[in-house]
Design a protein around this motif. Structure first.
Motif, short mmCIF file in Angstrom:
data_model
loop_
_atom_site.label_atom_id
_atom_site.label_comp_id
_atom_site.label_asym_id
_atom_site.label_seq_id
_atom_site.Cartn_x
_atom_site.Cartn_y
_atom_site.Cartn_z
N VAL A 91 8.27 14.88 14.82
CA VAL A 91 8.78 13.95 13.82
C VAL A 91 9.18 14.74 12.58
N ILE A 92 10.36 14.43 12.04
CA ILE A 92 10.79 14.95 10.75
C ILE A 92 11.15 13.75 9.87
N LYS A 93 10.52 13.69 8.70
CA LYS A 93 10.81 12.63 7.74
C LYS A 93 11.42 13.27 6.50
N VAL A 94 12.63 12.83 6.16
CA VAL A 94 13.36 13.39 5.02
C VAL A 94 13.15 12.49 3.81
N ASN A 95 12.73 13.10 2.70
CA ASN A 95 12.59 12.39 1.44
C ASN A 95 13.53 13.05 0.44
N SER A 96 14.71 12.45 0.26
CA SER A 96 15.75 13.03 -0.61
C SER A 96 15.33 13.06 -2.07
N GLU A 97 14.60 12.04 -2.51
CA GLU A 97 14.18 11.99 -3.91
C GLU A 97 13.25 13.15 -4.25
N LYS A 98 12.31 13.45 -3.36
CA LYS A 98 11.39 14.56 -3.58
C LYS A 98 11.98 15.89 -3.11
N ARG A 99 13.12 15.83 -2.43
CA ARG A 99 13.81 17.01 -1.89
C ARG A 99 12.90 17.81 -0.97
N SER B 179 0.81 -1.21 0.00
CA SER B 179 0.00 0.00 0.00
C SER B 179 0.85 1.26 0.00
N VAL B 180 2.14 1.17 0.38
CA VAL B 180 3.04 2.31 0.39
C VAL B 180 4.16 2.05 -0.61
N SER B 181 4.34 3.00 -1.53
CA SER B 181 5.41 2.83 -2.51
C SER B 181 6.75 3.23 -1.90
N SER B 182 7.82 2.73 -2.46
CA SER B 182 9.16 3.02 -1.92
C SER B 182 9.50 4.51 -2.03
N GLU B 183 8.89 5.21 -3.00
CA GLU B 183 9.14 6.66 -3.13
C GLU B 183 8.58 7.44 -1.95
N GLU B 184 7.54 6.89 -1.30
CA GLU B 184 6.91 7.58 -0.18
C GLU B 184 7.64 7.35 1.14
N LEU B 185 8.47 6.33 1.21
CA LEU B 185 9.16 6.02 2.45
C LEU B 185 10.31 7.01 2.65
N PRO B 186 10.49 7.51 3.89
CA PRO B 186 11.55 8.48 4.12
C PRO B 186 12.94 7.84 4.10
N ASP B 187 13.93 8.65 3.71
CA ASP B 187 15.32 8.21 3.77
C ASP B 187 15.83 8.27 5.20
N GLN B 188 15.34 9.26 5.93
CA GLN B 188 15.72 9.45 7.33
C GLN B 188 14.48 9.87 8.11
N GLU B 189 14.52 9.58 9.40
CA GLU B 189 13.43 10.00 10.27
C GLU B 189 14.02 10.41 11.62
N SER B 190 13.61 11.58 12.10
CA SER B 190 14.09 12.08 13.39
C SER B 190 12.89 12.32 14.29
N ARG B 191 13.10 12.13 15.57
CA ARG B 191 12.05 12.39 16.56
C ARG B 191 12.56 13.43 17.54
N ASN B 192 11.63 14.28 18.01
CA ASN B 192 11.97 15.38 18.92
C ASN B 192 13.15 16.18 18.38
N ALA B 193 13.00 16.66 17.16
CA ALA B 193 14.10 17.29 16.44
C ALA B 193 14.07 18.81 16.56
N LYS B 194 15.24 19.41 16.38
CA LYS B 194 15.39 20.86 16.37
C LYS B 194 16.32 21.21 15.20
N ILE B 195 15.86 22.14 14.34
CA ILE B 195 16.66 22.61 13.23
C ILE B 195 16.89 24.11 13.43
N THR B 196 18.12 24.55 13.23
CA THR B 196 18.47 25.96 13.33
C THR B 196 18.66 26.53 11.93
N PHE B 197 17.98 27.65 11.64
CA PHE B 197 18.13 28.33 10.36
C PHE B 197 18.95 29.60 10.59
#
Length: 184
Positions: A68-76, A36-54
């Motif tokens: 939760v942060i899910k990174v999808n490199s293919e979709k950027r 039911s889930v294609s491989s393109e939809e699966l994240p490359d990385q997943e982080s929990r309780n994350a903090k990003i600084t810009f």
């Protein structure tokens, strides 16, 4: 006759051992595959309780917190769940806090999309509520074409379509449907 008896006995013992060995082996099970889930939809990385600084040119621009942060490199892009962002002004003083149920960051542009129970509160006391909001990294503006409600000490304004600086100091509601003054 002794030879035949030993041969038959040996044959029976071999059959019994074979039956025992076959009955003791575990059957080979194939795991169920969820298609039911294609491989393109699966994240490359997943982080929990994350903090990003810009930052920009060494200056703090924003802190992003997400359950939760899910990174999808293919979709950027990055998908976020339970989001909070603290924006900072040019003096690196916190100016606005934005929260939403989910979000998405476009890695090409660094634009952020906040979706679901979006609330932005400025340090000057202005509160914006809407269902969806876009923060444009290049222009440093927040926009939406959805319904918005702005509440300050002086007034409440409701309408559709909105554009503002990220500090909520200079904003425009394009199609005002309600306005009331809170001053006496």
């Amino acid at each position: 006759m002794k030879i035949k008896y030993k041969t038959v006995l040996l044959f029976i013992v071999l059959i019994c051992e074979s039956i025992l060995l076959l009955s003791c082996t575990e059957p080979k099970l194939k795991p169920k595959v969820d298609n039911s889930v294609s491989s393109e939809e699966l994240p490359d990385q997943e982080s929990r309780n994350a903090k990003i600084t810009f930052t920009e040119e060494g200056k703090l621009k924003a802190y992003l917190f997400a359950d939760v942060i899910k990174v999808n490199s293919e979709k950027r892009e990055k998908h976020l769940e339970v989001v909070k962002i603290n924006f900072f002004d040019e003096d690196e003083k916190q100016s606005t806090t934005l929260t939403s149920e989910i979000g998405r960051i476009d890695d090409r542009t660094q634009d952020m999309y906040a979706i679901g129970d979006v609330v932005a509160v400025s340090d000057s006391g202005i509160t914006l509520t809407t269902d969806e909001l876009v923060w444009n990294n290049k222009t440093q503006k927040i926009t939406t074409d959805k319904y918005v409600k702005i509440k300050s000490d002086k007034e409440i304004i409701e309408g559709y379509g909105f554009e503002s600086d990220q500090n909520l100091q200079n904003y425009t509601i394009f199609n005002i449907t309600y306005i009331t003054s809170l001053e006496e």
